[in-house]
Motif scaffolding. Sequence first.
Motif, PDB file in Angstrom:
ATOM      1  N   ARG A 110      -0.599   6.492  -2.023  1.00  0.00           N
ATOM      2  CA  ARG A 110      -0.201   5.404  -1.140  1.00  0.00           C
ATOM      3  C   ARG A 110      -1.374   4.465  -0.866  1.00  0.00           C
ATOM      4  NH1 ARG A 110       1.743   8.149   3.302  1.00  0.00           N
ATOM      5  NH2 ARG A 110      -0.372   8.285   4.122  1.00  0.00           N
ATOM      6  N   THR A 111      -2.540   5.026  -0.625  1.00  0.00           N
ATOM      7  CA  THR A 111      -3.726   4.209  -0.376  1.00  0.00           C
ATOM      8  C   THR A 111      -4.097   3.400  -1.609  1.00  0.00           C
ATOM      9  OG1 THR A 111      -4.555   5.879   1.171  1.00  0.00           O
ATOM     10  CG2 THR A 111      -6.130   4.254   0.361  1.00  0.00           C
TER      11      THR A 111
ATOM     12  N   LEU B  60      -1.683   0.522  -2.012  1.00  0.00           N
ATOM     13  CA  LEU B  60      -1.967  -0.569  -1.078  1.00  0.00           C
ATOM     14  C   LEU B  60      -3.141  -1.416  -1.563  1.00  0.00           C
ATOM     15  CD1 LEU B  60      -1.594   1.310   2.343  1.00  0.00           C
ATOM     16  CD2 LEU B  60      -0.070  -0.452   1.442  1.00  0.00           C
TER      17      LEU B  60
ATOM     18  N   VAL C 157      -2.047  -3.603  -4.487  1.00  0.00           N
ATOM     19  CA  VAL C 157      -1.284  -4.781  -4.053  1.00  0.00           C
ATOM     20  C   VAL C 157      -2.224  -5.852  -3.511  1.00  0.00           C
ATOM     21  CG1 VAL C 157       0.380  -5.618  -2.360  1.00  0.00           C
ATOM     22  CG2 VAL C 157       0.844  -3.511  -3.616  1.00  0.00           C
ATOM     23  N   LEU C 158      -3.202  -5.428  -2.713  1.00  0.00           N
ATOM     24  CA  LEU C 158      -4.167  -6.383  -2.161  1.00  0.00           C
ATOM     25  C   LEU C 158      -4.979  -7.046  -3.268  1.00  0.00           C
ATOM     26  CD1 LEU C 158      -5.436  -4.340   0.920  1.00  0.00           C
ATOM     27  CD2 LEU C 158      -3.978  -6.373   0.962  1.00  0.00           C
TER      28      LEU C 158
ATOM     29  N   THR D 187      -3.988 -13.222   2.770  1.00  0.00           N
ATOM     30  CA  THR D 187      -3.690 -11.806   3.025  1.00  0.00           C
ATOM     31  C   THR D 187      -3.875 -11.402   4.482  1.00  0.00           C
ATOM     32  OG1 THR D 187      -5.968 -11.241   2.373  1.00  0.00           O
ATOM     33  CG2 THR D 187      -4.260 -11.079   0.677  1.00  0.00           C
TER      34      THR D 187
ATOM     35  N   PHE E 217      -0.600  -9.066   4.754  1.00  0.00           N
ATOM     36  CA  PHE E 217      -0.873  -7.988   3.800  1.00  0.00           C
ATOM     37  C   PHE E 217      -1.982  -7.049   4.279  1.00  0.00           C
ATOM     38  CE2 PHE E 217       1.071 -11.244   1.062  1.00  0.00           C
ATOM     39  CZ  PHE E 217       2.054 -10.490   0.452  1.00  0.00           C
TER      40      PHE E 217
ATOM     41  N   MET F   5      -0.923  -5.130   7.502  1.00  0.00           N
ATOM     42  CA  MET F   5       0.133  -4.180   7.177  1.00  0.00           C
ATOM     43  C   MET F   5      -0.458  -2.928   6.537  1.00  0.00           C
ATOM     44  SD  MET F   5       3.249  -4.381   4.440  1.00  0.00           S
ATOM     45  CE  MET F   5       2.039  -4.134   3.132  1.00  0.00           C
ATOM     46  N   ALA F   6      -1.408  -3.118   5.605  1.00  0.00           N
ATOM     47  CA  ALA F   6      -2.055  -1.972   4.972  1.00  0.00           C
ATOM     48  C   ALA F   6      -2.814  -1.144   5.996  1.00  0.00           C
ATOM     49  CB  ALA F   6      -3.007  -2.455   3.871  1.00  0.00           C
TER      50      ALA F   6
ATOM     51  N   VAL G  93      -0.365   0.865   8.115  1.00  0.00           N
ATOM     52  CA  VAL G  93       0.166   2.043   7.414  1.00  0.00           C
ATOM     53  C   VAL G  93      -0.827   3.199   7.483  1.00  0.00           C
ATOM     54  CG1 VAL G  93       0.780   2.951   5.139  1.00  0.00           C
ATOM     55  CG2 VAL G  93       1.695   0.748   5.896  1.00  0.00           C
ATOM     56  N   VAL G  94      -2.086   2.917   7.186  1.00  0.00           N
ATOM     57  CA  VAL G  94      -3.109   3.969   7.184  1.00  0.00           C
ATOM     58  C   VAL G  94      -3.363   4.487   8.598  1.00  0.00           C
ATOM     59  CG1 VAL G  94      -5.531   4.480   6.680  1.00  0.00           C
ATOM     60  CG2 VAL G  94      -4.191   3.100   5.089  1.00  0.00           C
TER      61      VAL G  94
ATOM     62  N   ALA H 176     -10.612  -2.489   2.002  1.00  0.00           N
ATOM     63  CA  ALA H 176      -9.474  -3.342   1.663  1.00  0.00           C
ATOM     64  C   ALA H 176      -9.874  -4.813   1.623  1.00  0.00           C
ATOM     65  CB  ALA H 176      -8.350  -3.130   2.675  1.00  0.00           C
TER      66      ALA H 176
END
Length: 291
Positions: free
Chosen positions: A31-32, A35, A38-39, A91, A95, A98-99, A102-103, A145
């Motif tokens: 998942r990480t 993410l 996507v970034l 971003t 973006f 959001m990342a 989630v974390v 990120a």
Amino acid sequence: MSQAEALRAPRPLWTFGLLRSELHITFRRWRTLALLAVLAAVPILVGIAVKIETGGGSTAGGRPGNGGGPAFISQITNNGLFLVFTALAATLPFFLPMAIGVVAGDAIAGEANAGTLRYLLVAPAGRTRLLLTKYATVMTFCLVATLVVAVSALTVGAILFPLGDLTTISGTRISFAEGLGRALLIALVVAVSLVGVAALGLFVSTLTSSGIAAMATTVGLLITVQILDQIPQLHSIQPYFFSHYWLSFADLMREPVYWDDLTKNLGLQALYAAVFGSAAWARFTAKDITA
């Protein structure tokens, strides 16, 4: 020292072993990695779109805006370094937070849902130390990120567009080396701008044993705040929203640099980190751990 004395000895509040373990687990999760992928893809898509749009010699973005993303977009074709600023501006509103949400939302709730939280709290780990380690892990993810976006944008910008001296928003010229330094500083400011979201997500994560619920709640709160920050009738309270000064990083590309909104942003993030970090600690230290 006897075994009984060792058990009674106060445990240190911080050890890098626990942090190293958390970082290893976090950055090995699919998942990480998804993410981060996507970034990294966002600057690629933006760069390709600008390249296609300007293929006929037109200027991307049309008329420059007030120093935010549009003003940066209009200069990408002249200097690929502006793709870094554009990608961060693109971003940051959704973006990146959001990342982080989630974390952060999964930090405590995910362990409880997996049934591993109770085992993490046994010796030599404690609740305060575990919470600090989780927050440090989320903050590390914030930095990684942001740097992923910046490095991806710089790479794409160097491939698709020329590099060299650049013109600031104020119209002055600075060298490429100074521009690169400002790009790094902007990336650091963007990472620090996310500490409020990280603290909020960590607090939400202590309220539930469902990782999915914590992540969804954090992202939902993020979207709600972003919407409220765009309603003109709420202008009196908008300066207190954690996202209100996010795009103030553009002021680092002025000559001289405008520090007012930047300092307000950093102070606001520190306030959110203190408030929700304390709330997370109060909740987690009193929470009945059953899983």
